[in-house]
Scaffold this motif. Sequence first.
Motif, PDB file in Angstrom:
ATOM      1  N   VAL A 179     -60.762  -1.699 -59.753  1.00 20.78           N
ATOM      2  CA  VAL A 179     -61.107  -0.518 -58.955  1.00 20.78           C
ATOM      3  C   VAL A 179     -61.351   0.677 -59.881  1.00 20.78           C
ATOM      4  O   VAL A 179     -62.260   1.490 -59.653  1.00 20.78           O
ATOM      5  N   GLU A 180     -60.558   0.778 -60.937  1.00 21.52           N
ATOM      6  CA  GLU A 180     -60.728   1.872 -61.887  1.00 21.52           C
ATOM      7  C   GLU A 180     -62.077   1.778 -62.606  1.00 21.52           C
ATOM      8  O   GLU A 180     -62.687   2.798 -62.940  1.00 21.52           O
ATOM      9  N   TRP A 181     -62.544   0.554 -62.840  1.00 22.76           N
ATOM     10  CA  TRP A 181     -63.871   0.381 -63.446  1.00 22.76           C
ATOM     11  C   TRP A 181     -64.951   0.969 -62.537  1.00 22.76           C
ATOM     12  O   TRP A 181     -65.895   1.606 -63.017  1.00 22.76           O
ATOM     13  N   SER A 183     -41.981  -7.694 -66.181  1.00 24.09           N
ATOM     14  CA  SER A 183     -41.965  -7.051 -67.490  1.00 24.09           C
ATOM     15  C   SER A 183     -43.210  -7.368 -68.301  1.00 24.09           C
ATOM     16  O   SER A 183     -43.656  -6.568 -69.108  1.00 24.09           O
ATOM     17  N   LYS A 184     -43.809  -8.545 -68.087  1.00 22.03           N
ATOM     18  CA  LYS A 184     -44.982  -8.934 -68.858  1.00 22.03           C
ATOM     19  C   LYS A 184     -46.280  -8.573 -68.150  1.00 22.03           C
ATOM     20  O   LYS A 184     -47.349  -8.759 -68.707  1.00 22.03           O
ATOM     21  N   ARG A 185     -46.181  -8.080 -66.928  1.00 23.58           N
ATOM     22  CA  ARG A 185     -47.383  -7.713 -66.181  1.00 23.58           C
ATOM     23  C   ARG A 185     -47.669  -6.243 -66.437  1.00 23.58           C
ATOM     24  O   ARG A 185     -47.180  -5.367 -65.749  1.00 23.58           O
ATOM     25  N   ARG A 186     -48.459  -5.971 -67.471  1.00 27.00           N
ATOM     26  CA  ARG A 186     -48.643  -4.590 -67.912  1.00 27.00           C
ATOM     27  C   ARG A 186     -49.468  -3.777 -66.924  1.00 27.00           C
ATOM     28  O   ARG A 186     -49.329  -2.578 -66.828  1.00 27.00           O
ATOM     29  N   VAL A 187     -50.364  -4.432 -66.239  1.00 31.08           N
ATOM     30  CA  VAL A 187     -51.264  -3.696 -65.362  1.00 31.08           C
ATOM     31  C   VAL A 187     -51.779  -4.646 -64.292  1.00 31.08           C
ATOM     32  O   VAL A 187     -51.919  -5.846 -64.521  1.00 31.08           O
ATOM     33  N   SER A 188     -52.018  -4.110 -63.120  1.00 30.76           N
ATOM     34  CA  SER A 188     -52.632  -4.906 -62.066  1.00 30.76           C
ATOM     35  C   SER A 188     -54.118  -5.034 -62.360  1.00 30.76           C
ATOM     36  O   SER A 188     -54.823  -4.034 -62.517  1.00 30.76           O
ATOM     37  N   ASN A 189     -54.602  -6.255 -62.456  1.00 34.12           N
ATOM     38  CA  ASN A 189     -56.024  -6.456 -62.727  1.00 34.12           C
ATOM     39  C   ASN A 189     -56.875  -5.988 -61.560  1.00 34.12           C
ATOM     40  O   ASN A 189     -58.029  -5.601 -61.745  1.00 34.12           O
ATOM     41  N   GLU A 197     -53.840  -6.939 -72.356  1.00 38.13           N
ATOM     42  CA  GLU A 197     -53.566  -6.116 -73.530  1.00 38.13           C
ATOM     43  C   GLU A 197     -54.808  -5.326 -73.931  1.00 38.13           C
ATOM     44  O   GLU A 197     -54.718  -4.157 -74.327  1.00 38.13           O
ATOM     45  N   SER A 198     -55.978  -5.955 -73.804  1.00 34.19           N
ATOM     46  CA  SER A 198     -57.218  -5.255 -74.149  1.00 34.19           C
ATOM     47  C   SER A 198     -57.478  -4.098 -73.192  1.00 34.19           C
ATOM     48  O   SER A 198     -58.013  -3.061 -73.593  1.00 34.19           O
ATOM     49  N   LEU A 199     -57.094  -4.275 -71.923  1.00 29.66           N
ATOM     50  CA  LEU A 199     -57.255  -3.184 -70.963  1.00 29.66           C
ATOM     51  C   LEU A 199     -56.379  -2.001 -71.339  1.00 29.66           C
ATOM     52  O   LEU A 199     -56.798  -0.846 -71.276  1.00 29.66           O
ATOM     53  N   GLY A 208     -63.008 -12.121 -62.738  1.00 27.89           N
ATOM     54  CA  GLY A 208     -62.444 -13.412 -63.100  1.00 27.89           C
ATOM     55  C   GLY A 208     -60.964 -13.383 -63.417  1.00 27.89           C
ATOM     56  O   GLY A 208     -60.299 -14.422 -63.379  1.00 27.89           O
ATOM     57  N   TYR A 209     -60.427 -12.207 -63.735  1.00 26.65           N
ATOM     58  CA  TYR A 209     -59.016 -12.112 -64.098  1.00 26.65           C
ATOM     59  C   TYR A 209     -58.137 -11.626 -62.944  1.00 26.65           C
ATOM     60  O   TYR A 209     -56.925 -11.480 -63.116  1.00 26.65           O
ATOM     61  N   ILE A 210     -58.720 -11.372 -61.791  1.00 25.07           N
ATOM     62  CA  ILE A 210     -57.924 -10.947 -60.635  1.00 25.07           C
ATOM     63  C   ILE A 210     -57.321 -12.178 -59.974  1.00 25.07           C
ATOM     64  O   ILE A 210     -58.036 -13.097 -59.570  1.00 25.07           O
ATOM     65  N   GLY A 211     -56.007 -12.215 -59.877  1.00 25.91           N
ATOM     66  CA  GLY A 211     -55.340 -13.336 -59.225  1.00 25.91           C
ATOM     67  C   GLY A 211     -55.389 -13.189 -57.718  1.00 25.91           C
ATOM     68  O   GLY A 211     -55.274 -12.075 -57.193  1.00 25.91           O
ATOM     69  N   PRO A 212     -55.564 -14.283 -56.978  1.00 28.36           N
ATOM     70  CA  PRO A 212     -55.619 -14.180 -55.515  1.00 28.36           C
ATOM     71  C   PRO A 212     -54.351 -13.590 -54.924  1.00 28.36           C
ATOM     72  O   PRO A 212     -54.390 -12.931 -53.881  1.00 28.36           O
ATOM     73  N   GLU A 213     -53.211 -13.798 -55.611  1.00 31.94           N
ATOM     74  CA  GLU A 213     -51.955 -13.268 -55.082  1.00 31.94           C
ATOM     75  C   GLU A 213     -51.916 -11.747 -55.103  1.00 31.94           C
ATOM     76  O   GLU A 213     -51.135 -11.124 -54.373  1.00 31.94           O
ATOM     77  N   GLU A 214     -52.775 -11.106 -55.923  1.00 30.52           N
ATOM     78  CA  GLU A 214     -52.763  -9.648 -56.006  1.00 30.52           C
ATOM     79  C   GLU A 214     -53.166  -9.003 -54.686  1.00 30.52           C
ATOM     80  O   GLU A 214     -52.735  -7.890 -54.374  1.00 30.52           O
ATOM     81  N   PHE A 215     -54.008  -9.694 -53.904  1.00 30.44           N
ATOM     82  CA  PHE A 215     -54.410  -9.147 -52.615  1.00 30.44           C
ATOM     83  C   PHE A 215     -53.225  -9.094 -51.650  1.00 30.44           C
ATOM     84  O   PHE A 215     -53.140  -8.200 -50.811  1.00 30.44           O
ATOM     85  N   VAL A 216     -52.328 -10.067 -51.754  1.00 31.02           N
ATOM     86  CA  VAL A 216     -51.147 -10.099 -50.888  1.00 31.02           C
ATOM     87  C   VAL A 216     -50.028  -9.258 -51.480  1.00 31.02           C
ATOM     88  O   VAL A 216     -49.294  -8.583 -50.759  1.00 31.02           O
ATOM     89  N   GLN A 217     -49.911  -9.286 -52.808  1.00 26.93           N
ATOM     90  CA  GLN A 217     -48.834  -8.565 -53.484  1.00 26.93           C
ATOM     91  C   GLN A 217     -48.864  -7.078 -53.142  1.00 26.93           C
ATOM     92  O   GLN A 217     -47.825  -6.418 -53.098  1.00 26.93           O
ATOM     93  N   ALA A 218     -50.052  -6.555 -52.882  1.00 25.08           N
ATOM     94  CA  ALA A 218     -50.181  -5.131 -52.578  1.00 25.08           C
ATOM     95  C   ALA A 218     -49.477  -4.752 -51.277  1.00 25.08           C
ATOM     96  O   ALA A 218     -49.144  -3.583 -51.067  1.00 25.08           O
ATOM     97  N   PHE A 219     -49.239  -5.738 -50.395  1.00 20.39           N
ATOM     98  CA  PHE A 219     -48.603  -5.447 -49.112  1.00 20.39           C
ATOM     99  C   PHE A 219     -47.083  -5.528 -49.184  1.00 20.39           C
ATOM    100  O   PHE A 219     -46.400  -5.205 -48.217  1.00 20.39           O
TER     101      PHE A 219
END
Length: 499
Positions: free
Chosen positions: A292-294, A281-287, A195-197, A256-267
Amino acid sequence: KQNLSVADVHIDRCSCFPQDSRMPQTTPFAAQFPQNPYGGGPTRYQPAEESYGGLRFHDNSLVSGSLEALIQHLVPTVDYSPDRSYIFTFLLSSRLFLHPYDLMTRVCYLCVEHHRVGDPQIDKKRIRDIAPKIVQLLTEWTETFPYDFRDERMMRSLKEMTHRLAFGDELSRRAMQRLIQRLLRKLTILGQYEESLVTSGSAVAAVTASSSTAAEKPSALKAKQHIRREECILNVCDDPFILAQQLTHIEMERLGYIGPEEFVQAFIQKRPADNHKGFFSKRRVSNLEAYVEWFNRLSYLVATEICLPVKKKHRARVLEFFIDVARECFNIGNFNSLMAIITGMNMSPVSRLKKTWGKVNTDKFEILEHQMDPSNNFYSYRTALRGATQRSATAHTTREKIVIPFFSLFIKDIYFLNEGCSSRLPNGHINFEKFWELARQVSEFLAWRQVICPFERDRKTLQYLISVSVFTDDELQLASYESEGPENNLERDTRRSLR
């Protein structure tokens, strides 16, 4: 596109073993994980070839198996506990083949329902014997992949399992309740961070020129620059070491907020089942995307700060300052900020400022550029990263443990691992050697992100880095031409189009 030959080589090796061989499960990196706390002695393994199509081993390492056999291998029994490295590897990679909820449903069935005999006393004793191992499996799942449980169905299955375990073991029921409480706290914290992001706009790709910005009138660009020139990084923090520390704070928090599944989810292509209420619905943004945007924001911030000053000597001072910041980032082990700073200084509006660069001793910058040189597949950087990783492994202080990789290259390596190796073998088995390597790379990332940043926080500097506005491409070009006029017809035409 050809698959890497290593998979085929191992298939041939595996064919040497008979289908009913009883080889123990060992893993290429099992030593990274602590022992199973429920294990009282050597684990007796029961590969599931007979009922589930078989698992293949080579040199005591699992190399392939059918999906059903691998699921069975995940499920504990009275005589068997999967080791932590296998749990992590399969939970990470299985989502390429089935939804986490489908896996959860299958695991719950195999843990409890599949082995019921109908005698209440026998069933109760069996659940009591296996309950601690089920708790351990679900603990690994909820601690490492908490995002999976944003799916309401997953959370419902978890609560149903708590109810089933209460039938046989009160201690395990309490352990499950504590597990759910920890999970809910973690999901709350993750939700607040996301939410802060969204609130701060950090997750929005705003550093490049958007269509609305590109359509702004030149007078609007000049007005923005005039306001922006009142601010400067040196007025906020003029110590390169402190700024490098604050950049490290931001990097480590976002890692610290990047989930390991995000690396696989991208595929994974989005599946119709993923539209179920509560999963996305509750996943507002990919950490991962926000991180990368940072990197992009920091690159544009560096370029903006260098192009800001009107006087050449002031621009040279800012340029030298960021070179020193980059060097401190390298010494800390913060390679992501280092590369972002170098990227910002190599952007065209900055690199063309020849008179400004002429006032700067570039020896230190050239050394840093060499460390991040992309030639030979970033050989120099990879050598430095290995050194930082070895330092981290033998560190005596928290500061020595810090390793922040150049993240875009880290993602690229994982992408090419996935694309270069087939996930399924010609016999239909899942290529588990590929997933051992995937898990090894991701587990290394998890070890890096667990380090607590030891540096003191400078709130004013952190706020500036995160929230101060940065120039778009057009604004950078205009600021650059105002600092040092165009030198050729192309630059003159570009400047004319911006004025």
